[in-house]
Design an enzyme around this catalytic site. Structure first.
Site, mmCIF file in Angstrom:
data_model
loop_
_atom_site.group_PDB
_atom_site.id
_atom_site.type_symbol
_atom_site.label_atom_id
_atom_site.label_comp_id
_atom_site.label_asym_id
_atom_site.label_seq_id
_atom_site.Cartn_x
_atom_site.Cartn_y
_atom_site.Cartn_z
ATOM 1 N N SER A 75 -13.482 3.113 -7.195
ATOM 2 C CA SER A 75 -14.619 3.385 -8.082
ATOM 3 C C SER A 75 -14.254 4.437 -9.125
ATOM 4 O O SER A 75 -14.706 4.348 -10.280
ATOM 5 C CB SER A 75 -15.840 3.827 -7.277
ATOM 6 O OG SER A 75 -15.492 4.876 -6.407
ATOM 7 N N GLU A 116 0.857 -1.204 0.000
ATOM 8 C CA GLU A 116 0.000 0.000 0.000
ATOM 9 C C GLU A 116 0.885 1.243 0.000
ATOM 10 O O GLU A 116 1.884 1.305 0.729
ATOM 11 C CB GLU A 116 -0.902 -0.056 1.239
ATOM 12 C CG GLU A 116 -2.253 0.570 1.022
ATOM 13 C CD GLU A 116 -3.120 -0.191 0.024
ATOM 14 O OE1 GLU A 116 -3.038 0.126 -1.197
ATOM 15 O OE2 GLU A 116 -3.887 -1.058 0.446
ATOM 16 N N HIS A 117 0.512 2.207 -0.820
ATOM 17 C CA HIS A 117 1.302 3.429 -1.040
ATOM 18 C C HIS A 117 2.694 3.088 -1.586
ATOM 19 O O HIS A 117 3.686 3.764 -1.274
ATOM 20 C CB HIS A 117 1.395 4.275 0.244
ATOM 21 C CG HIS A 117 0.091 4.957 0.554
ATOM 22 N ND1 HIS A 117 -0.236 6.178 0.038
ATOM 23 C CD2 HIS A 117 -0.980 4.552 1.265
ATOM 24 C CE1 HIS A 117 -1.456 6.508 0.454
ATOM 25 N NE2 HIS A 117 -1.921 5.531 1.199
ATOM 26 N N ASP A 165 -4.393 1.091 -9.356
ATOM 27 C CA ASP A 165 -5.837 0.878 -9.467
ATOM 28 C C ASP A 165 -6.235 0.640 -10.918
ATOM 29 O O ASP A 165 -6.942 -0.313 -11.248
ATOM 30 C CB ASP A 165 -6.601 2.103 -8.937
ATOM 31 C CG ASP A 165 -6.216 2.440 -7.515
ATOM 32 O OD1 ASP A 165 -5.553 1.609 -6.871
ATOM 33 O OD2 ASP A 165 -6.566 3.543 -7.056
#
Ligand code: GLA
Length: 379
Positions: free
Chosen positions: A122, A31-32, A166
């Site tokens: 999203s 993550e990151h 993403d």
């Protein structure tokens, strides 16, 4: 579900559309790390946006967001000052124009079961879906990688300097496979999602990440500063993956204390992802679970992108014997990712959600996810 969107499109626009399923994503670990040129391990999931689209004979494009019951008339020569979901589509058109890609007027309708602002990407799904659809409609001939990169450029234009994880997962996801993305070379390999007796369950804290944009960009800037500073002293350092803990500690006085902690997190998370891939390949799911807990602690204490509600969900998961849990995505809200034994996955998640409500007064949502195919045309 998909048929409802197609029918709604037909009755609204009186035409037969092409329809796409565009998934959200999870990230197992890393993550990151995408904007720090490490590795990440996301996957596309079965929660998605459905997008129906067809060319229009009118001068302007018309887009309808089914779930918000909102319509947008888009004049391709007036792309400034759009808000909400419309700003992403306007930004895509601006980028297309800058690349001299033609965009014929179109009608589109979208909706789905991908929760918004929950750390499941999203906005990446919305952008990649529209870019894929416009690519097909206007024969831009972009590759999946180019679509992912244009999706990332759209986010940058809108204001969040995200990495490529993403969009890459949304485009390259495969059923039952994690996408091990090498963020330096922007290439990937698949790692089978063999989780043994365990399954992945998301618990949405239902805290919306308002701080995210500004704090996200701050973290990124701080990491870039660490890299640039250490590169002056260590010419062999090409990217964050060449930085060691001792390099950071030996140069501690050059950085604010918060930046030292951020940087140490990145180095440790890069190590964790290597260990996680190994554990996954060897079927050592408990080991993987412990790495998720370690990542959460790092994100909370060192990288400081968690919040009380996410910390609470992770603590409750520990108390219920969940083998691994962590906040997922950019942070400051959204979902936790939980690795729970299949036999009591939903009951355990329910117990956690109830305890969470007692403690925070917020109702959490439980989302059991399956790893699914990336963006594709369904009709
Ligand atoms: C957001 C960004 C990604 C990634 C994650 C954190 O989802 O869009 O590029 O940096 O946060 O891992």
């Amino acid at each position: 579900m998909i048929n409802t969107y197609i029918r709604n499109f037909q009755s609204k626009f009186n035409a037969t559309p092409h329809t796409y399923r565009i998934p959200g994503r999870i990230n197992l670990i890393g993550e990151h790390i995408d904007y720090n040129a490490g590795w990440v391990l996301p996957a596309a999931v079965d929660k998605s946006i459905y997008l129906s689209i067809a060319p229009s004979q009118e001068e302007h494009s018309h887009i309808y967001a089914q779930d918000f019951e909102q319509a947008l008339e888009l004049d391709h020569s007036q792309l400034q000052n759009h808000k909400g979901w419309g700003k992403y589509i306007a930004a895509i058109l601006q980028i297309a124009q800058a690349k001299q890609l033609t965009v014929q007027p179109f009608n589109a309708l979208f909706g789905g079961d991908l929760p918004i602002g929950s750390g499941m990407s999203s906005s990446a799904a919305l952008c990649c879906g529209f870019i894929q659809a416009l690519n097909d409609l206007n024969q831009w001939n972009l590759s999946k990688r180019e679509i992912a990169k244009m999706g990332q450029a759209t986010e940058h234009q809108v204001g969040i300097k995200c990495g490529l994880m993403d969009q890459y997962a949304v485009m390259f996801g495969q059923k039952d496979q994690f996408v091990l993305l090498d963020c330096l070379t922007e290439t990937h390999e698949y790692v089978p999602a063999n989780l043994g007796d365990y399954q992945l369950v998301l618990i949405n804290s239902n805290v919306k990440h308002e701080l995210l944009d500004s704090e996200y960009n701050n973290r990124r800037e701080a990491c870039e500063n660490t890299l640039a500073t250490l590169q002056q002293k260590y010419p062999q350092v090409q990217s964050f993956r060449d930085i060691t803990k001792s390099m950071i500690l030996e140069n501690e006085d050059k950085f604010p204390q918060s930046q030292v902690l951020n940087s140490l997190f990145v180095v440790k998370e890069i190590e964790r992802i290597q260990a996680a891939v190994q554990a996954l390949k060897e079927g050592k799911v408990e080991e993987l679970g412990q790495l998720l807990y370690d990542t959460h602690l790092g994100l909370s204490v060192e990288y400081r992108v968690s919040c009380d509600e996410l910390d609470c969900l992770v603590e409750l998961a520990k108390g219920q014997g969940v083998i691994g849990a962590r906040m997922m995505g950019g942070g400051f809200g959204g979902c936790t990712l939980n690795l729970i034994h299949k036999d009591q996955a939903m009951e355990t998640a329910e117990t956690i959600a109830q305890a969470y409500q007692k403690e925070t007064n917020i109702e959490a949502d439980i989302i059991a996810v399956k790893i699914a195919q990336g963006t594709h045309k369904v009709e």
